[in-house]
Design a protein around this motif. Structure first.
Motif, mmCIF file in Angstrom:
data_model
loop_
_atom_site.group_PDB
_atom_site.id
_atom_site.type_symbol
_atom_site.label_atom_id
_atom_site.label_comp_id
_atom_site.label_asym_id
_atom_site.label_seq_id
_atom_site.Cartn_x
_atom_site.Cartn_y
_atom_site.Cartn_z
ATOM 1 N N LEU A 106 0.821 -1.219 0.000
ATOM 2 C CA LEU A 106 0.000 0.000 0.000
ATOM 3 C C LEU A 106 0.853 1.266 0.000
ATOM 4 O O LEU A 106 0.338 2.368 -0.157
ATOM 5 C CB LEU A 106 -0.949 0.019 1.203
ATOM 6 N N GLY A 107 2.169 1.098 0.184
ATOM 7 C CA GLY A 107 3.075 2.234 0.092
ATOM 8 C C GLY A 107 3.600 2.761 1.406
ATOM 9 O O GLY A 107 4.305 3.770 1.432
ATOM 10 N N TYR A 108 3.291 2.092 2.506
ATOM 11 C CA TYR A 108 3.773 2.549 3.803
ATOM 12 C C TYR A 108 5.127 1.915 4.111
ATOM 13 O O TYR A 108 5.363 0.750 3.816
ATOM 14 C CB TYR A 108 2.751 2.231 4.900
ATOM 15 N N GLN A 109 6.005 2.689 4.716
ATOM 16 C CA GLN A 109 7.342 2.231 5.088
ATOM 17 C C GLN A 109 7.245 1.516 6.437
ATOM 18 O O GLN A 109 7.389 2.131 7.486
ATOM 19 C CB GLN A 109 8.308 3.416 5.159
ATOM 20 N N VAL A 110 6.999 0.213 6.382
ATOM 21 C CA VAL A 110 6.667 -0.548 7.595
ATOM 22 C C VAL A 110 7.818 -0.663 8.588
ATOM 23 O O VAL A 110 7.591 -0.991 9.753
ATOM 24 C CB VAL A 110 6.118 -1.946 7.243
ATOM 25 N N PHE A 111 9.045 -0.390 8.161
ATOM 26 C CA PHE A 111 10.179 -0.494 9.073
ATOM 27 C C PHE A 111 10.686 0.871 9.533
ATOM 28 O O PHE A 111 11.742 0.971 10.136
ATOM 29 C CB PHE A 111 11.300 -1.312 8.431
ATOM 30 N N ILE A 112 9.909 1.905 9.254
ATOM 31 C CA ILE A 112 10.230 3.243 9.749
ATOM 32 C C ILE A 112 9.178 3.590 10.801
ATOM 33 O O ILE A 112 8.016 3.841 10.473
ATOM 34 C CB ILE A 112 10.259 4.279 8.603
ATOM 35 N N SER A 113 9.600 3.583 12.054
ATOM 36 C CA SER A 113 8.636 3.703 13.156
ATOM 37 C C SER A 113 7.904 5.036 13.189
ATOM 38 O O SER A 113 6.812 5.124 13.750
ATOM 39 C CB SER A 113 9.317 3.439 14.495
ATOM 40 N N SER A 114 8.468 6.073 12.584
ATOM 41 C CA SER A 114 7.749 7.345 12.560
ATOM 42 C C SER A 114 6.598 7.309 11.556
ATOM 43 O O SER A 114 5.679 8.116 11.636
ATOM 44 C CB SER A 114 8.695 8.498 12.222
ATOM 45 N N GLU A 115 6.612 6.350 10.629
ATOM 46 C CA GLU A 115 5.522 6.211 9.665
ATOM 47 C C GLU A 115 4.537 5.109 10.070
ATOM 48 O O GLU A 115 3.328 5.297 9.992
ATOM 49 C CB GLU A 115 6.061 5.914 8.264
#
Length: 135
Positions: free
Chosen positions: A41-50
């Protein structure tokens, strides 16, 4: 065919009964079935701020943890409540999602999923910051 559709098809075709039989709990469901879809879906799953994991919220007098809160420009926009893939009656968990949705006023979308079924909710009908009951 769009890249999104192609990636979703490829991912869903990679899931078979063998893979599901090796997913033993909710945490494994999250990592093996849900995070890949959030990534598609386009989310950066390994960037905790996202993609914030286990976000603490206070509901009434009790603390709760939302599985995932998706942030955009430092605003909470989307929540995800996950269940084990063998929990097939997701409607039993709508009240939990409803409480989380209400607890975060900036959220406009919510997802309840077991990694197989994805129930997307919003607040299009009725009051602001009150999740629609039907996906």
């Amino acid at each position: 065919m769009s890249d999104f559709v192609r990636h979703i098809r490829e991912f869903s075709n990679s899931i078979d009964k063998n893979k599901l039989s090796n997913i033993n709990n909710e945490e494994e469901t999250k990592s093996d079935l849900i995070l890949p879809v959030l990534n598609i879906l386009g989310y950066q799953v390994f960037i905790s701020s996202e993609v914030e994991k286990e976000k603490g919220v206070q509901i009434g007098t009790r603390p709760h943890k939302i599985d995932y809160v998706i942030n955009k420009n430092e605003n909470e926009i989307f929540i995800v409540e996950c269940k084990h893939h063998e929990q097939t009656d997701l409607t039993r968990h709508r009240n939990q999602l409803y409480s989380y949705f209400t607890a975060l006023p900036s959220v406009h979308f919510a997802l309840l999923t077991n990694g197989i079924e994805y129930h997307f909710h919003t607040n299009i009908i009725g009051e602001k910051n009150v999740m629609d009951r039907e996906p």
